[in-house]
Design a protein around this motif. Structure first.
Motif, PDB file in Angstrom:
ATOM      1  N   GLN A  89       0.828  -1.200   0.000  1.00  0.00           N
ATOM      2  CA  GLN A  89       0.000   0.000   0.000  1.00  0.00           C
ATOM      3  C   GLN A  89       0.871   1.262   0.000  1.00  0.00           C
ATOM      4  O   GLN A  89       0.586   2.231  -0.711  1.00  0.00           O
ATOM      5  CB  GLN A  89      -0.918  -0.012   1.226  1.00  0.00           C
ATOM      6  CG  GLN A  89      -1.618   1.306   1.504  1.00  0.00           C
ATOM      7  CD  GLN A  89      -2.544   1.727   0.366  1.00  0.00           C
ATOM      8  OE1 GLN A  89      -2.914   0.893  -0.454  1.00  0.00           O
ATOM      9  NE2 GLN A  89      -2.893   2.998   0.326  1.00  0.00           N
ATOM     10  N   ARG A  90       1.952   1.231   0.780  1.00  0.00           N
ATOM     11  CA  ARG A  90       2.811   2.414   0.860  1.00  0.00           C
ATOM     12  C   ARG A  90       3.516   2.687  -0.469  1.00  0.00           C
ATOM     13  O   ARG A  90       3.649   3.840  -0.883  1.00  0.00           O
ATOM     14  CB  ARG A  90       3.858   2.216   1.961  1.00  0.00           C
ATOM     15  CG  ARG A  90       4.697   3.459   2.212  1.00  0.00           C
ATOM     16  CD  ARG A  90       5.512   3.330   3.487  1.00  0.00           C
ATOM     17  NE  ARG A  90       6.578   2.367   3.373  1.00  0.00           N
ATOM     18  CZ  ARG A  90       7.768   2.623   2.803  1.00  0.00           C
ATOM     19  NH1 ARG A  90       8.001   3.820   2.285  1.00  0.00           N
ATOM     20  NH2 ARG A  90       8.702   1.695   2.754  1.00  0.00           N
ATOM     21  N   LEU A  91       3.931   1.613  -1.151  1.00  0.00           N
ATOM     22  CA  LEU A  91       4.663   1.787  -2.394  1.00  0.00           C
ATOM     23  C   LEU A  91       3.756   2.042  -3.592  1.00  0.00           C
ATOM     24  O   LEU A  91       4.121   2.768  -4.516  1.00  0.00           O
ATOM     25  CB  LEU A  91       5.530   0.548  -2.668  1.00  0.00           C
ATOM     26  CG  LEU A  91       6.675   0.290  -1.702  1.00  0.00           C
ATOM     27  CD1 LEU A  91       7.364  -1.024  -2.041  1.00  0.00           C
ATOM     28  CD2 LEU A  91       7.683   1.426  -1.723  1.00  0.00           C
ATOM     29  N   PHE A  92       2.561   1.428  -3.583  1.00  0.00           N
ATOM     30  CA  PHE A  92       1.715   1.467  -4.777  1.00  0.00           C
ATOM     31  C   PHE A  92       0.314   2.001  -4.500  1.00  0.00           C
ATOM     32  O   PHE A  92      -0.570   1.858  -5.345  1.00  0.00           O
ATOM     33  CB  PHE A  92       1.609   0.060  -5.382  1.00  0.00           C
ATOM     34  CG  PHE A  92       2.919  -0.563  -5.727  1.00  0.00           C
ATOM     35  CD1 PHE A  92       3.636  -0.140  -6.833  1.00  0.00           C
ATOM     36  CD2 PHE A  92       3.467  -1.564  -4.926  1.00  0.00           C
ATOM     37  CE1 PHE A  92       4.851  -0.712  -7.151  1.00  0.00           C
ATOM     38  CE2 PHE A  92       4.680  -2.138  -5.232  1.00  0.00           C
ATOM     39  CZ  PHE A  92       5.390  -1.706  -6.354  1.00  0.00           C
ATOM     40  N   GLY A  93       0.106   2.614  -3.343  1.00  0.00           N
ATOM     41  CA  GLY A  93      -1.233   3.081  -3.005  1.00  0.00           C
ATOM     42  C   GLY A  93      -1.794   4.089  -3.980  1.00  0.00           C
ATOM     43  O   GLY A  93      -3.010   4.175  -4.181  1.00  0.00           O
ATOM     44  N   ASP A  94      -0.950   4.886  -4.605  1.00  0.00           N
ATOM     45  CA  ASP A  94      -1.404   5.902  -5.550  1.00  0.00           C
ATOM     46  C   ASP A  94      -1.221   5.464  -7.003  1.00  0.00           C
ATOM     47  O   ASP A  94      -1.398   6.276  -7.919  1.00  0.00           O
ATOM     48  CB  ASP A  94      -0.635   7.209  -5.313  1.00  0.00           C
ATOM     49  CG  ASP A  94      -0.918   7.793  -3.936  1.00  0.00           C
ATOM     50  OD1 ASP A  94      -2.067   7.650  -3.470  1.00  0.00           O
ATOM     51  OD2 ASP A  94       0.003   8.359  -3.336  1.00  0.00           O
ATOM     52  N   THR A  95      -0.875   4.208  -7.204  1.00  0.00           N
ATOM     53  CA  THR A  95      -0.649   3.708  -8.559  1.00  0.00           C
ATOM     54  C   THR A  95      -1.916   3.065  -9.103  1.00  0.00           C
ATOM     55  O   THR A  95      -2.438   2.122  -8.502  1.00  0.00           O
ATOM     56  CB  THR A  95       0.498   2.673  -8.585  1.00  0.00           C
ATOM     57  OG1 THR A  95       1.677   3.270  -8.048  1.00  0.00           O
ATOM     58  CG2 THR A  95       0.767   2.202  -9.995  1.00  0.00           C
ATOM     59  N   ARG A  96      -2.410   3.571 -10.219  1.00  0.00           N
ATOM     60  CA  ARG A  96      -3.578   2.978 -10.842  1.00  0.00           C
ATOM     61  C   ARG A  96      -3.179   1.770 -11.675  1.00  0.00           C
ATOM     62  O   ARG A  96      -2.043   1.678 -12.158  1.00  0.00           O
ATOM     63  CB  ARG A  96      -4.267   4.004 -11.755  1.00  0.00           C
ATOM     64  CG  ARG A  96      -4.784   5.242 -11.060  1.00  0.00           C
ATOM     65  CD  ARG A  96      -5.321   6.244 -12.062  1.00  0.00           C
ATOM     66  NE  ARG A  96      -6.388   5.646 -12.871  1.00  0.00           N
ATOM     67  CZ  ARG A  96      -6.361   5.560 -14.209  1.00  0.00           C
ATOM     68  NH1 ARG A  96      -5.305   5.998 -14.872  1.00  0.00           N
ATOM     69  NH2 ARG A  96      -7.384   5.032 -14.863  1.00  0.00           N
ATOM     70  N   CYS A  97      -4.105   0.831 -11.850  1.00  0.00           N
ATOM     71  CA  CYS A  97      -3.849  -0.308 -12.732  1.00  0.00           C
ATOM     72  C   CYS A  97      -3.451   0.175 -14.124  1.00  0.00           C
ATOM     73  O   CYS A  97      -2.536  -0.361 -14.757  1.00  0.00           O
ATOM     74  CB  CYS A  97      -5.079  -1.207 -12.827  1.00  0.00           C
ATOM     75  SG  CYS A  97      -5.623  -1.923 -11.249  1.00  0.00           S
ATOM     76  N   ALA A  98      -4.153   1.220 -14.584  1.00  0.00           N
ATOM     77  CA  ALA A  98      -3.907   1.740 -15.931  1.00  0.00           C
ATOM     78  C   ALA A  98      -2.568   2.456 -16.045  1.00  0.00           C
ATOM     79  O   ALA A  98      -2.150   2.795 -17.160  1.00  0.00           O
ATOM     80  CB  ALA A  98      -5.034   2.673 -16.346  1.00  0.00           C
ATOM     81  N   SER A  99      -1.884   2.694 -14.945  1.00  0.00           N
ATOM     82  CA  SER A  99      -0.548   3.287 -15.024  1.00  0.00           C
ATOM     83  C   SER A  99       0.411   2.349 -15.742  1.00  0.00           C
ATOM     84  O   SER A  99       1.358   2.794 -16.399  1.00  0.00           O
ATOM     85  CB  SER A  99      -0.021   3.610 -13.626  1.00  0.00           C
ATOM     86  OG  SER A  99      -0.854   4.544 -12.966  1.00  0.00           O
TER      87      SER A  99
END
Length: 430
Positions: A89-99
């Motif tokens: 969550q800390r590393l990828f919490g703001d990462t969208r699948c579509a990224s």
């Protein structure tokens, strides 16, 4: 406004109305070409082409980007990138699948292969996670660390350690199997059915995918040459491979059948079995005679098993020890065969496709013809791979190899990527 302008306006307006009016969308869904499809910039990926006639399957709200929750509805079990849910969550919490997975880029364009996808984090991983044990990596050809092999230390299947290939002293396989490659690769080996010459493919058989190999098991690979016969002069029966108790039971049943059925020596050539074989008069035998026959069968099985297990068969490939029964001087001998653990993969964190390397000979990467110990490990190191594989940029006579050539992002055994830390607000799923 001329006719051309009107036509263009209709082509623009119709998909908009189709997206905003669900009844119209239902009515147009059966048309050969739906209004949704007229706005499709490029073909969808192979797995998503079934949604191509209905943009609303993914685009819940017209002109609003696809939300993660739509992806997770279908890909709920897709594993994450790190084992810890909180760290993920800390590393990828703001990462969208579509990224990382942008569709409408053709049948195979859904997965990014550019090195920046991984290098953005792994090029300066220490800054994102100061406690990480992984090194910073930007390019396979430039700064990728040497390989680590996963070695089993026993006794449980989970007892494994990672050993760098540069650490030659620790690079030893402890499989508990006696297997000299050099002895098996000699030409014209003597086998029960005649002379035989083995090669790598005789034992290492590709699995259905062609990428890896099916596990080597005694019944399908070894039994043709290493037969488990216990009375080869008398019968072709073999003991089962596995439990010592099953081995003993098989032999006891064989000898008990001979004794209880009073098989005459002039009908079957039982050779050495005739020595000590109890003989009974024809007819019904007494209980005392039956017990005598069974005692003889057990004693005979015990004697033959010493030769089978300790001299001629089992000990050839296995580590065998006698089990001492405390306080029982007359107790029958028991044996312990150390379980075998043969590695099926040496680098579980990497992906290697043997089928794509079939133009090379096995010995080009695995020179085992002179290996006489099963503890030898013949896995090519990073320098061997670099002979054919370049890094992120092209090089003469070498294949461009980015991170995803050998590594997956979603790693098996990790919590689903859609799993968030308990404290994460539901809105973060949007």
């Amino acid at each position: 406004m001329d006719a051309g302008d009107c036509g263009a306006l209709i082509l623009l307006a119709l998909p908009i109305f189709n997206a905003l009016l669900p009844p119209l969308r239902t009515a147009t869904s059966e048309l050969p070409v739906t209004p949704d499809q007229s706005w499709n910039p490029r073909p969808l990926s192979v797995g998503h082409q079934a949604f191509g006639r209905n943009c609303g399957s993914c685009h819940e709200t017209p002109f609003v980007r696809v939300r993660d929750r739509v992806c997770i509805q279908c890909h709920r079990k897709t594993p994450g990138h790190v084992q810890s849910v909180a760290m993920q969550q800390r590393l990828f919490g703001d990462t969208r699948c579509a990224s990382c997975h942008a569709d409408h880029k053709g049948p195979i364009g859904l997965v990014r292969h550019d090195p920046e996808l991984c290098v953005a984090c792994h090029g300066a991983l220490k800054r994102k996670d100061p406690d990480t044990a992984f090194r910073d990596v930007t390019d396979f050809a430039a700064d990728h660390p040497g390989f680590k092999l996963t070695l089993w230390k026993g006794p449980t299947p989970e007892a494994v350690v990672g050993v760098e290939q540069s650490n030659k002293a620790a690079l030893v396989e402890r499989s508990n199997l006696k297997f000299p490659h050099d002895a098996h690769l000699k030409p014209n080996l003597r086998a029960p059915n005649g002379r035989k010459t083995l090669d790598c493919g005789s034992c290492h058989m590709p699995d259905a995918s062609g990428r890896s190999f099916v596990p080597i098991v005694m019944k399908t690979v070894c039994l043709e040459c290493h037969r488990l016969e216990f009375e080869p002069a008398v019968t072709t029966r073999q003991v089962p491979h596995g439990s010592i108790d099953d081995v003993m039971l098989t032999m006891q049943e064989f000898y008990a059948n001979i004794a209880l059925n009073n098989i005459p020596v002039d009908v079957i050539d039982i050779g050495e079995i005739r020595r000590g074989l109890p003989r009974f008069a024809s007819g019904v035998i007494t209980d005392e005679q039956r017990q005598r026959a069974l005692a003889w069968a057990k004693a005979k099985a015990q004697k033959v098993s010493e030769d089978l297990i300790e001299v001629r068969v089992c000990i050839v490939c296995h580590q065998v020890t006698r089990t001492v029964m405390q306080g029982e001087a007359d107790a029958p001998i028991a044996w312990n065969v150390t379980p075998v653990h043969v590695a099926n993969t040496w680098m579980p964190g990497a992906r290697f496709d043997h089928d794509k390397h079939r133009t090379s000979k096995c010995a080009d990467c695995h020179p085992v013809a002179k290996s006489h110990l099963s503890s030898d490990i013949s896995i090519p190191d990073i320098n061997k791979c670099r002979e054919c594989h370049a890094g992120n940029t092209a090089a003469a006579n070498r294949v461009v190899s980015t991170c995803v050539s050998c590594h997956d992002f979603h790693l098996p055994g990790h919590p689903p990527f859609g799993t968030r830390a308990d404290a994460t607000p539901k809105s973060r799923l949007q």
